[in-house]
Design a protein around this motif. Structure first.
Motif, PDB file in Angstrom:
ATOM      1  N   GLN A 151       0.825  -1.207   0.000  1.00  9.20           N
ATOM      2  CA  GLN A 151       0.000   0.000   0.000  1.00  9.20           C
ATOM      3  C   GLN A 151       0.860   1.259   0.000  1.00  9.20           C
ATOM      4  OE1 GLN A 151      -3.507  -0.116  -0.176  1.00  9.20           O
ATOM      5  NE2 GLN A 151      -3.120   2.022  -0.736  1.00  9.20           N
ATOM      6  N   LEU A 152       2.005   1.206   0.664  1.00  8.22           N
ATOM      7  CA  LEU A 152       2.924   2.341   0.654  1.00  8.22           C
ATOM      8  C   LEU A 152       3.283   2.717  -0.773  1.00  8.22           C
ATOM      9  CD1 LEU A 152       4.946   4.285   2.098  1.00  8.22           C
ATOM     10  CD2 LEU A 152       6.598   2.400   2.037  1.00  8.22           C
ATOM     11  N   GLN A 153       3.548   1.727  -1.617  1.00 10.37           N
ATOM     12  CA  GLN A 153       3.928   2.030  -2.987  1.00 10.37           C
ATOM     13  C   GLN A 153       2.733   2.431  -3.842  1.00 10.37           C
ATOM     14  OE1 GLN A 153       7.177  -1.306  -3.724  1.00 10.37           O
ATOM     15  NE2 GLN A 153       7.658   0.624  -4.732  1.00 10.37           N
ATOM     16  N   VAL A 154       1.578   1.857  -3.583  1.00  8.80           N
ATOM     17  CA  VAL A 154       0.376   2.303  -4.291  1.00  8.80           C
ATOM     18  C   VAL A 154       0.081   3.759  -3.947  1.00  8.80           C
ATOM     19  CG1 VAL A 154      -2.122   1.982  -4.485  1.00  8.80           C
ATOM     20  CG2 VAL A 154      -0.599  -0.008  -4.546  1.00  8.80           C
ATOM     21  N   ASP A 155       0.209   4.106  -2.688  1.00  8.95           N
ATOM     22  CA  ASP A 155      -0.011   5.491  -2.282  1.00  8.95           C
ATOM     23  C   ASP A 155       1.001   6.433  -2.923  1.00  8.95           C
ATOM     24  OD1 ASP A 155      -2.120   4.673  -0.712  1.00  8.95           O
ATOM     25  OD2 ASP A 155      -0.996   4.699   1.172  1.00  8.95           O
ATOM     26  N   ALA A 156       2.199   5.907  -3.229  1.00 10.72           N
ATOM     27  CA  ALA A 156       3.230   6.731  -3.864  1.00 10.72           C
ATOM     28  C   ALA A 156       3.032   6.846  -5.367  1.00 10.72           C
ATOM     29  CB  ALA A 156       4.612   6.153  -3.572  1.00 10.72           C
ATOM     30  N   GLY A 157       2.062   6.085  -5.925  1.00 10.59           N
ATOM     31  CA  GLY A 157       1.758   6.215  -7.350  1.00 10.59           C
ATOM     32  C   GLY A 157       1.794   4.947  -8.157  1.00 10.59           C
ATOM     33  N   ALA A 158       2.145   3.809  -7.557  1.00  7.78           N
ATOM     34  CA  ALA A 158       2.131   2.552  -8.292  1.00  7.78           C
ATOM     35  C   ALA A 158       0.719   2.235  -8.764  1.00  7.78           C
ATOM     36  CB  ALA A 158       2.663   1.412  -7.419  1.00  7.78           C
ATOM     37  N   THR A 159       0.601   1.698  -9.982  1.00  7.23           N
ATOM     38  CA  THR A 159      -0.723   1.444 -10.553  1.00  7.23           C
ATOM     39  C   THR A 159      -1.232   0.034 -10.273  1.00  7.23           C
ATOM     40  OG1 THR A 159       0.322   0.879 -12.668  1.00  7.23           O
ATOM     41  CG2 THR A 159      -0.422   3.147 -12.375  1.00  7.23           C
ATOM     42  N   GLY A 160      -0.499  -0.732  -9.514  1.00  5.72           N
ATOM     43  CA  GLY A 160      -0.930  -2.074  -9.156  1.00  5.72           C
ATOM     44  C   GLY A 160       0.227  -2.858  -8.584  1.00  5.72           C
ATOM     45  N   LEU A 161       0.008  -4.162  -8.465  1.00  2.00           N
ATOM     46  CA  LEU A 161       1.013  -5.065  -7.916  1.00  2.00           C
ATOM     47  C   LEU A 161       1.354  -6.145  -8.926  1.00  2.00           C
ATOM     48  CD1 LEU A 161      -0.427  -5.899  -4.369  1.00  2.00           C
ATOM     49  CD2 LEU A 161       1.479  -4.348  -4.878  1.00  2.00           C
ATOM     50  N   THR A 162       2.587  -6.604  -8.868  1.00  2.00           N
ATOM     51  CA  THR A 162       2.973  -7.834  -9.545  1.00  2.00           C
ATOM     52  C   THR A 162       3.148  -8.907  -8.479  1.00  2.00           C
ATOM     53  OG1 THR A 162       4.133  -6.612 -11.265  1.00  2.00           O
ATOM     54  CG2 THR A 162       4.697  -8.926 -11.002  1.00  2.00           C
ATOM     55  N   LEU A 163       2.727 -10.129  -8.791  1.00  3.04           N
ATOM     56  CA  LEU A 163       2.880 -11.248  -7.862  1.00  3.04           C
ATOM     57  C   LEU A 163       3.333 -12.479  -8.634  1.00  3.04           C
ATOM     58  CD1 LEU A 163      -0.268 -10.425  -5.770  1.00  3.04           C
ATOM     59  CD2 LEU A 163       2.076 -10.313  -4.943  1.00  3.04           C
ATOM     60  N   ALA A 164       3.765 -13.508  -7.899  1.00  2.00           N
ATOM     61  CA  ALA A 164       4.412 -14.642  -8.544  1.00  2.00           C
ATOM     62  C   ALA A 164       3.606 -15.931  -8.521  1.00  2.00           C
ATOM     63  CB  ALA A 164       5.777 -14.895  -7.895  1.00  2.00           C
ATOM     64  N   THR A 165       2.676 -16.079  -7.585  1.00  2.00           N
ATOM     65  CA  THR A 165       1.910 -17.322  -7.476  1.00  2.00           C
ATOM     66  C   THR A 165       0.433 -16.993  -7.275  1.00  2.00           C
ATOM     67  OG1 THR A 165       2.014 -17.517  -5.058  1.00  2.00           O
ATOM     68  CG2 THR A 165       3.886 -18.405  -6.311  1.00  2.00           C
ATOM     69  N   PRO A 166      -0.446 -17.926  -7.639  1.00  2.00           N
ATOM     70  CA  PRO A 166      -1.872 -17.698  -7.387  1.00  2.00           C
ATOM     71  C   PRO A 166      -2.184 -17.475  -5.912  1.00  2.00           C
ATOM     72  CG  PRO A 166      -1.588 -19.476  -8.951  1.00  2.00           C
ATOM     73  CD  PRO A 166      -0.222 -19.156  -8.420  1.00  2.00           C
ATOM     74  N   GLY A 167      -1.445 -18.149  -5.015  1.00  2.00           N
ATOM     75  CA  GLY A 167      -1.666 -17.931  -3.590  1.00  2.00           C
ATOM     76  C   GLY A 167      -1.373 -16.504  -3.180  1.00  2.00           C
ATOM     77  N   GLN A 168      -0.338 -15.924  -3.760  1.00  2.00           N
ATOM     78  CA  GLN A 168      -0.035 -14.519  -3.479  1.00  2.00           C
ATOM     79  C   GLN A 168      -1.134 -13.614  -4.027  1.00  2.00           C
ATOM     80  OE1 GLN A 168       3.863 -13.934  -5.151  1.00  2.00           O
ATOM     81  NE2 GLN A 168       4.866 -15.284  -3.659  1.00  2.00           N
ATOM     82  N   VAL A 169      -1.671 -13.959  -5.180  1.00  2.00           N
ATOM     83  CA  VAL A 169      -2.794 -13.186  -5.737  1.00  2.00           C
ATOM     84  C   VAL A 169      -3.980 -13.228  -4.778  1.00  2.00           C
ATOM     85  CG1 VAL A 169      -4.484 -13.078  -7.609  1.00  2.00           C
ATOM     86  CG2 VAL A 169      -2.070 -13.503  -8.135  1.00  2.00           C
ATOM     87  N   ARG A 170      -4.256 -14.395  -4.238  1.00  2.00           N
ATOM     88  CA  ARG A 170      -5.380 -14.524  -3.303  1.00  2.00           C
ATOM     89  C   ARG A 170      -5.152 -13.668  -2.067  1.00  2.00           C
ATOM     90  NH1 ARG A 170      -7.224 -20.347  -0.991  1.00  2.00           N
ATOM     91  NH2 ARG A 170      -5.374 -20.048   0.297  1.00  2.00           N
ATOM     92  N   THR A 171      -3.905 -13.623  -1.563  1.00  2.00           N
ATOM     93  CA  THR A 171      -3.610 -12.755  -0.419  1.00  2.00           C
ATOM     94  C   THR A 171      -3.871 -11.296  -0.763  1.00  2.00           C
ATOM     95  OG1 THR A 171      -1.947 -14.284   0.444  1.00  2.00           O
ATOM     96  CG2 THR A 171      -1.784 -11.991   1.143  1.00  2.00           C
ATOM     97  N   ALA A 172      -3.394 -10.857  -1.914  1.00  2.00           N
ATOM     98  CA  ALA A 172      -3.579  -9.459  -2.308  1.00  2.00           C
ATOM     99  C   ALA A 172      -5.053  -9.122  -2.501  1.00  2.00           C
ATOM    100  CB  ALA A 172      -2.803  -9.170  -3.583  1.00  2.00           C
TER     101      ALA A 172
END
Length: 432
Positions: free
Chosen positions: A86-107
């Protein structure tokens, strides 16, 4: 059900949360922080974050990407810490990159609305999860494919899902290279794959992507040219996909934190050309290690390291530090510390000893000529050709290398307000 990140402060701390003071057990993170904790209360071995450096690094990498006409979707696998995402989204990032479906579920559990899975999505249960999430019209999701077999596996998995697919899944064609990691191995194979995706009733061709970092590990001439040639091929694939894809807004995404200057050098003319042609291309950088930076691998290779930055230029500074205590001093030039492989990253370089202090948060004296030469599970070998100026019980501060393997060691990491401060202002919760 989506969970607010602020709710993490209401989680109860326990004795299993290594490194935290005894008095933290039974308190929520919020209650503990309200009691004005100090670093000298914590137990070694310990990894500590720097709030000021985190904020500055988030601003630096965001400003750098924006200045080069690129979006930033930082790789969240580095920290698996929603508060830092969230710190990086607040700084202007337009989203997240993730590596596994489990990480996607967490996000998604924390409500992040824009996610790139920099990997193939082929597991039936993961496809069913994404299918359900795509019912949210505000959720932007894309994954990668590197072979026709991957496309076919996605189609089979989606056909077996009970729920109807609300909209096609956006996919990026991944270009690889011989000796690299994943990705189609030739341009011809990648173009054929793009045509196959375009013909799929359940997928949408959304652009191209790749990871240049697997082609080099230093700043040698051969590594630099391997990366540059690869990035040029990625642009050639982009041009081919422009003629295949249905619609505008294609994505071109390159990777990490080591060669972002080369990404900019190669991409800049293409970014200008696409803008002049009226194409609404999205150029996305996925740098994940830049938020933390380090005192090892990225210190040695990143073009934004403060040692390479010109006066007044954007620069990254390390935002993490390790601490370990001397528990044995069997020889004048050897001391054993209480932190090892289970406590600190070591896959991209061993910890770097900086200073010694009588205790956590005490006045530090530089350790000149000392180095960590090996790690066991729970010990670090601190050596010097001269007698080491350390005593049993002293605490050694350590520069760490490779943020991507630093965070998985603990559930909570303390955050001090700035370098040199002992005031703990936050606890960062990880989800590994």
């Amino acid at each position: 059900m989506q969970r607010p990140i602020d709710d993490l402060a209401d989680e109860v701390l326990g004795p299993g949360d290594t490194g935290l003071p005894v008095r933290a057990a039974g308190l929520t993170a919020r209650e503990f922080l309200a009691a004005d904790p100090s670093l000298d209360e914590f137990w070694t071995p310990l990894t500590v974050l720097d709030a000021d450096a985190l904020r500055r690094n988030a601003a630096t990498i965001q400003s750098w990407a924006s200045a080069h006409g690129m979006e930033l979707m930082p790789h969240g696998k580095t920290t698996m810490a929603p508060a830092l995402w969230q710190l990086q989204v607040d700084a202007g990032a337009t989203g997240l990159t993730l590596a596994t479906p489990g990480q996607v579920r967490t996000a998604r559990g924390f409500g992040f609305p824009s996610i790139m899975l920099a990997n193939a999505l082929v597991a039936p249960r993961a496809l069913a999860f994404v299918t359900a999430e795509l019912a949210d019209a505000d959720f932007a999701f894309r994954s990668w494919v590197d072979s026709i077999e991957t496309v076919e596996a996605m189609e089979r998995g989606l056909a077996a899902t009970d729920a109807a697919l609300p909209r096609p899944i956006d996919v990026l064609v991944e270009l690889g290279a011989p000796g690299g990691r994943t990705g189609a191995r030739t341009l011809d194979a990648a173009v054929s794959l793009a045509r196959r995706v375009a013909d799929s009733p359940v997928l949408r061709l959304a652009g191209v992507a790749g990871y240049e970092g697997s082609l080099g590990h230093d700043r040698s001439v051969s590594a630099i040219w391997a990366v540059r040639d690869y990035l040029a091929d990625l642009l050639e694939l982009h041009e081919a996909v422009v003629g295949i894809a249905d619609g505008d807004g294609l994505i071109v995404s390159a990777g990490g934190s080591a060669y972002l200057d080369l990404v900019a050098d190669v991409f800049d003319p293409a970014i200008e050309a696409d803008a002049a042609a009226g194409r609404d291309t999205r150029w996305i950088l996925r740098s994940g290690a830049s938020l933390l930076h380090d005192d090892g691998f990225y210190h040695g290779i990143s073009p934004l390291d403060e040692s390479r930055a010109h006066a007044g230029a954007l620069a990254l500074t390390p935002a993490m530090r390790g601490y370990a205590r001397v528990v044995s001093h069997p020889e004048p030039g050897l001391a054993l510390l209480d932190g090892g492989k289970r406590d600190f990253p070591y896959d991209e370089g061993l910890p770097v000893p900086f200073a010694v202090s009588p205790d956590l948060g005490g006045d530090e004296v530089p350790l000149v000529g000392a180095s960590v030469t090996a790690l066991n599970d729970q010990h670090a070998f601190l050596r010097s050709d001269a007698p080491l100026p350390v005593a049993i019980g002293d605490v050694v501060s350590l520069g760490l290398s490779h943020p991507c393997t630093a965070f998985d060691k603990r559930r909570w990491l303390p955050v001090v307000e700035h370098a040199g401060s002992t005031r703990v202002v936050d606890l960062v919760r990880t989800f590994f």
